[in-house]
Design an enzyme around this catalytic site. Structure first.
Site, PDB file in Angstrom:
ATOM      1  N   ASN A   9       0.866  -1.184   0.000  1.00  0.00           N
ATOM      2  CA  ASN A   9       0.000   0.000   0.000  1.00  0.00           C
ATOM      3  C   ASN A   9       0.902   1.232   0.000  1.00  0.00           C
ATOM      4  O   ASN A   9       1.432   1.609   1.044  1.00  0.00           O
ATOM      5  CB  ASN A   9      -0.898  -0.022   1.255  1.00  0.00           C
ATOM      6  CG  ASN A   9      -1.743   1.238   1.358  1.00  0.00           C
ATOM      7  OD1 ASN A   9      -1.827   2.023   0.414  1.00  0.00           O
ATOM      8  ND2 ASN A   9      -2.369   1.434   2.508  1.00  0.00           N
ATOM      9  N   LYS A  11       0.055   4.165  -0.358  1.00  0.00           N
ATOM     10  CA  LYS A  11      -0.664   5.353   0.138  1.00  0.00           C
ATOM     11  C   LYS A  11      -0.467   6.497  -0.859  1.00  0.00           C
ATOM     12  O   LYS A  11      -0.349   6.247  -2.058  1.00  0.00           O
ATOM     13  CB  LYS A  11      -0.220   5.717   1.551  1.00  0.00           C
ATOM     14  CG  LYS A  11      -0.244   4.513   2.494  1.00  0.00           C
ATOM     15  CD  LYS A  11      -0.178   4.895   3.928  1.00  0.00           C
ATOM     16  CE  LYS A  11      -0.038   3.632   4.762  1.00  0.00           C
ATOM     17  NZ  LYS A  11      -0.299   3.841   6.160  1.00  0.00           N
ATOM     18  N   GLU A  93      -7.281   4.722   7.588  1.00  0.00           N
ATOM     19  CA  GLU A  93      -7.094   6.149   7.246  1.00  0.00           C
ATOM     20  C   GLU A  93      -8.334   6.683   6.546  1.00  0.00           C
ATOM     21  O   GLU A  93      -8.696   7.854   6.716  1.00  0.00           O
ATOM     22  CB  GLU A  93      -5.838   6.316   6.377  1.00  0.00           C
ATOM     23  CG  GLU A  93      -4.577   6.169   7.228  1.00  0.00           C
ATOM     24  CD  GLU A  93      -3.343   5.708   6.473  1.00  0.00           C
ATOM     25  OE1 GLU A  93      -3.333   5.749   5.227  1.00  0.00           O
ATOM     26  OE2 GLU A  93      -2.389   5.279   7.145  1.00  0.00           O
ATOM     27  N   GLU A 163      -5.669  -5.063  10.621  1.00  0.00           N
ATOM     28  CA  GLU A 163      -4.710  -3.974  10.810  1.00  0.00           C
ATOM     29  C   GLU A 163      -5.040  -3.231  12.103  1.00  0.00           C
ATOM     30  O   GLU A 163      -5.889  -2.319  12.100  1.00  0.00           O
ATOM     31  CB  GLU A 163      -4.792  -2.985   9.637  1.00  0.00           C
ATOM     32  CG  GLU A 163      -4.442  -3.592   8.299  1.00  0.00           C
ATOM     33  CD  GLU A 163      -3.802  -2.552   7.378  1.00  0.00           C
ATOM     34  OE1 GLU A 163      -2.673  -2.787   6.939  1.00  0.00           O
ATOM     35  OE2 GLU A 163      -4.419  -1.503   7.127  1.00  0.00           O
ATOM     36  N   GLY A 169       1.885   2.409  10.811  1.00  0.00           N
ATOM     37  CA  GLY A 169       2.819   3.524  10.662  1.00  0.00           C
ATOM     38  C   GLY A 169       3.480   3.955  11.961  1.00  0.00           C
ATOM     39  O   GLY A 169       4.092   5.017  12.034  1.00  0.00           O
ATOM     40  N   SER A 204       3.049  -1.973  10.491  1.00  0.00           N
ATOM     41  CA  SER A 204       4.497  -1.916  10.703  1.00  0.00           C
ATOM     42  C   SER A 204       5.211  -3.243  10.408  1.00  0.00           C
ATOM     43  O   SER A 204       6.145  -3.628  11.115  1.00  0.00           O
ATOM     44  CB  SER A 204       4.811  -1.439  12.126  1.00  0.00           C
ATOM     45  OG  SER A 204       4.305  -0.136  12.330  1.00  0.00           O
TER      46      SER A 204
HETATM   47  C1  PEP Z   1      -1.132   0.275   6.074  1.00  0.00           C
HETATM   48  O1  PEP Z   1      -1.284   1.476   5.973  1.00  0.00           O
HETATM   49  O2  PEP Z   1      -1.934  -0.504   5.544  1.00  0.00           O
HETATM   50  C2  PEP Z   1       0.022  -0.215   6.827  1.00  0.00           C
HETATM   51  C3  PEP Z   1       0.015  -1.443   7.224  1.00  0.00           C
HETATM   52  O3  PEP Z   1       1.016   0.703   7.055  1.00  0.00           O
HETATM   53  P1  PEP Z   1       2.451   0.404   7.762  1.00  0.00           P
HETATM   54  O4  PEP Z   1       2.979  -0.871   7.206  1.00  0.00           O
HETATM   55  O5  PEP Z   1       3.272   1.597   7.420  1.00  0.00           O
HETATM   56  O6  PEP Z   1       2.174   0.284   9.232  1.00  0.00           O
END
Ligand code: PEP
Length: 242
Positions: A9, A11, A93, A163, A169, A204
């Site tokens: 992703n 983003k 988000e 998640e 993040g 993360s």
């Molecule tokens: C995400 O935004 O789906 C995500 C898992 O972000 P990160 O890996 O940066 O935590």
């Protein structure tokens, strides 16, 4: 046997140059997992030219509407037209920053499936909800919202991404055991399709923690944010999913 899936992703990051360089750095030699790259909308056609058998494209969002006067929206059939295979639905988000309700998320999920796309439905609890020991209740409510609009058999040809919001993040990851407990719970809520549905962990994920997460019985891969912007690091994560 479920084939692992590792989805990137990006983003709202990247550029044409970044996409070119990313594909030069992506090394999927020896990778058993399916791989999906979800860039911002403008880069989907560019990526569509580059992906082959082993890599699919995914969008980060879609409209719940089929077509019409919905300025700024992108429909499922438009994504399908560009060879897009996956679409992320209900990312935290979008729920928190853009006010997407569970009902809207459910309609987007349905729109994706109707067009033959595979929705990657994100569910997860906030830090506060975890501290209140409401994790499973929150996830159950998020899953129920989707099933109540799309029917209890809607999980066929769908992917779920667990998640935890507090892990996205932040550099904080759920322990493999914490994540496994939630994944097992989710699988149990998916009815007959449960055994076949890929349930990804997101929050993360890095090459240093990926193998331990992927080693859990109900963790079928990952949705990767920050670490997916580094092609070499993302390749290492993909390689950890056997
Ligand atoms: C995400 O935004 O789906 C995500 C898992 O972000 P990160 O890996 O940066 O935590």
């Amino acid at each position: 046997m479920r084939t692992p899936l590792v989805a990137a992703n990006w983003k709202m990051n990247g550029s044409r140059e970044f996409a070119e360089q990313f594909f030069k750095g992506l090394d999927l030699e020896g990778v058993a997992a399916r791989v999906a790259i979800c860039p911002p909308f403008p880069y989907l056609p560019l990526l569509a030219e580059k992906v082959g058998e082993r890599v699919a494209t995914g969008a980060q969002n879609l409209s719940e509407q089929a077509n019409g006067a919905f300025t700024g929206e992108v429909s499922a059939s438009m994504l399908e037209d560009w060879g897009v295979r996956y679409v992320i639905v209900g990312h935290s988000e979008r729920r928190s920053l853009y006010g997407e309700s569970s009902e809207l998320v459910a309609r987007k999920f349905g729109a994706a499936r109707s067009a033959g796309l595979i929705p990657i439905l994100c569910v997860g609890e906030s830090r506060e909800e975890r501290e209140q020991e409401r994790t499973l209740e929150v996830i159950d409510t998020q899953l129920h919202a989707v099933a109540s609009i799309n029917g209890g058999d809607c999980w066929e040809n769908a992917v779920i991404a667990y998640e935890p919001v507090w892990a996205i993040g932040t550099g904080m990851t759920a322990t493999p055991e914490q994540a496994q407990g939630v994944h097992r719970f989710i699988r149990g809520r998916l009815g007959e399709a449960g055994a076949k549905v890929q349930i990804l962990y997101g929050g993360s994920v890095k090459s240093g923690n990926a193998a331990a997460l992927f080693g859990q019985a109900d963790i079928d891969g990952a949705l990767v944010g920050g670490a997916s912007l580094d092609a070499e690091e993302f390749s290492r994560i993909c390689r950890a999913a056997q």
